[in-house]
Design an enzyme around this catalytic site. Sequence first.
Site, PDB file in Angstrom:
ATOM      1  N   ASP A 260      -8.379 -33.794  63.128  1.00  0.00           N
ATOM      2  CA  ASP A 260      -9.423 -33.315  62.223  1.00  0.00           C
ATOM      3  C   ASP A 260      -8.844 -32.820  60.903  1.00  0.00           C
ATOM      4  OD1 ASP A 260     -12.095 -32.828  64.243  1.00  0.00           O
ATOM      5  OD2 ASP A 260     -10.128 -32.944  65.188  1.00  0.00           O
ATOM      6  N   TYR A 290     -12.761 -37.608  56.391  1.00  0.00           N
ATOM      7  CA  TYR A 290     -14.040 -36.922  56.198  1.00  0.00           C
ATOM      8  C   TYR A 290     -14.777 -37.447  54.975  1.00  0.00           C
ATOM      9  CZ  TYR A 290     -13.128 -33.689  59.991  1.00  0.00           C
ATOM     10  OH  TYR A 290     -12.912 -33.148  61.231  1.00  0.00           O
ATOM     11  N   HIS A 425     -10.558 -38.387  71.098  1.00  0.00           N
ATOM     12  CA  HIS A 425     -11.027 -37.379  70.142  1.00  0.00           C
ATOM     13  C   HIS A 425     -11.723 -36.169  70.770  1.00  0.00           C
ATOM     14  CE1 HIS A 425     -12.043 -35.703  66.321  1.00  0.00           C
ATOM     15  NE2 HIS A 425     -13.339 -35.849  66.502  1.00  0.00           N
ATOM     16  N   HIS A 435     -19.454 -28.306  70.386  1.00  0.00           N
ATOM     17  CA  HIS A 435     -19.173 -29.518  71.173  1.00  0.00           C
ATOM     18  C   HIS A 435     -18.969 -29.234  72.667  1.00  0.00           C
ATOM     19  CE1 HIS A 435     -18.911 -31.431  67.312  1.00  0.00           C
ATOM     20  NE2 HIS A 435     -17.846 -30.755  66.964  1.00  0.00           N
ATOM     21  N   HIS A 462     -11.588 -32.723  67.545  1.00  0.00           N
ATOM     22  CA  HIS A 462     -13.034 -32.570  67.517  1.00  0.00           C
ATOM     23  C   HIS A 462     -13.480 -31.119  67.372  1.00  0.00           C
ATOM     24  CE1 HIS A 462     -16.942 -34.288  67.655  1.00  0.00           C
ATOM     25  NE2 HIS A 462     -17.283 -33.886  68.870  1.00  0.00           N
TER      26      HIS A 462
END
Length: 605
Positions: A260, A290, A425, A435, A462
């Site tokens: 990330d 991103y 991920h 999440h 993630h």
Amino acid sequence: KIHASAYHISDHPIKRKIYSFLHILAISLAGKSKMFLTKTFRWFLVFSVSIAVAAIDDNLIPSTLDGPFEPVTVPYDVSLRGNAVDLPDTDPRVRRCVEGFEPEQISVSLSVNYDSVWISWITGCSSESYLYYLLLCFWLAWLPLLESLAGEFQIGNNIKPLNPNTVASVVRYGRSRVPLTDEASGYSLVYNQLYPFEGLQNYTSGIIHHVRLTGLKPSTLYYYRCGDPSISAMSGIYHFRTMPVSGPRSYPNRIAVVGDLGLTYNTTDTIHNLKSNKPDLVLLVGDVSYANLYRTNGTGSDCYDCSFPETPIHETYQPRWDYWGRFMQSLISRTPIMVIEGNHEIEEQAGKQSFVAYRSRFAFPSEESKSSSPFYYSFNAGGIHFIMLGAYVDYSKSAKQYKWLERDLANVDRSMTPWLVAAWHPPWYNTYTAHYKEAECMRLEMEELLYSYGVDIVFNGHVHAYERSNRVYNYTLDPCGPVHITVGDGGNREKMAIEHADEAANCPEPSSTHDEDMGGFCATNFTSGPAAGKFCWDQQPDYSAFRESSFGHGILEVKNETWALWTWYRNQDSSGKVGDQVYIVRQPELCLGSIKLPKSSFADS
């Protein structure tokens, strides 16, 4: 006798050396040495050595043999949000710094074994094509397009994709800087990001090149240049080192693991600190540039859906990929990088195409590892076999990915690659509210298979925080289960995960944990253990050993066929200070011989 006993019961590699040295020293001091005048003084020294052993033992790095560990949560420091702002396109680190048709965004990635690597880069078109486009641009007054043709991307309403065949894909390489005696050719491509909606800008990339080098020696430094020698458009000289040959005592020194990333000022801290650890390989567990936090006009937000809820499609600003490639070149042109897709790489466009930038910009050893997809593949790095899995493509037991995974695991020779490491991920074992249980369907499909083959470590991203589990299988502490490590703390501009699902009022509604990009909804209440009948624990779960909301990266150092050192470094710490550290110890005699393999479906593949 005390020292001898301590030595023989210790399996820790550092402890054994310390105990061995102090044991010999203690015997020498207690013996009939003429250096010491009195027996009382000699035994005083023995006592001092014993105290030293105890002190050293207290400061030694723990190992999973000491576990399972009591859960630890480091309190969140609000000052550590850092500078979660993306680098602007005016930052010199993301500007194009080559001229004409010279290569940029150069990177190295691995093939299946030490004897092969991929070199990738981006260029513009050939001089002949450039002359044609030059006249065309003047005629049509497309000056912005003209500025892009020497290698830049194009974005706007009147883009014209370059012809990838106008520039050759050549790498010259060798074990000496001069001369570079070997040469390899590859292939090139151009990709588009198109939106069939009025007012949205389209994008077409520069020419992306991928060249595979073969016949390389293990643990060897190679120099290389890439580009098109026919038009004097070659890069400067770069270098990389190949992986060690596979074997139980052959490993890369350090493997960096990060997730990330994005391209913020926090990211620059992460990469600066990562470089200081001088890794031999970088593992990026999804969510790269991103670019999908932006609209096509370059307007960005920390939360796309919050800021742009009315857009007809989830837009992206593809130049952010080019900025990322330029910033990362100083690292990944020398250190191989292996990437697996995350949700931010989906990037839906016209014709329901997705993952186009991800599939185009990186080279993957899919064909070499007998995978049919860039979304899942495997490779060796010395005595480690890495399995990279896709959470955003079909992972059910009837899917191609699952059947490939069965075959790949069955072909692993643990006498040559004792360590088995998997990465994808979204984490299966995540105690943050963000999440939470999002990847439960994937876990239910694949966990038994990975467990049955004795996977040692799992890396995920993630969740924008750090977490390390105890050895776990099916939410139960298990000495043969893998250690799950989440490193989604690379530094991107989205919010850091700070709330825990086991804290009061933070347990999410089960229906809110569904992610349509990951398939069905499978999250249910726990059926056993302290949280039986509940969707969340009331305290940090026993399978969670350590968690902290800070940006950083990790380093894996495999020492031998059973011991590996894992270290997590926080961005805010001074050089050399660690945020979390543990030896992960394999016990093949305990686990691999007693685990029953699930019924194979090879016959159905």
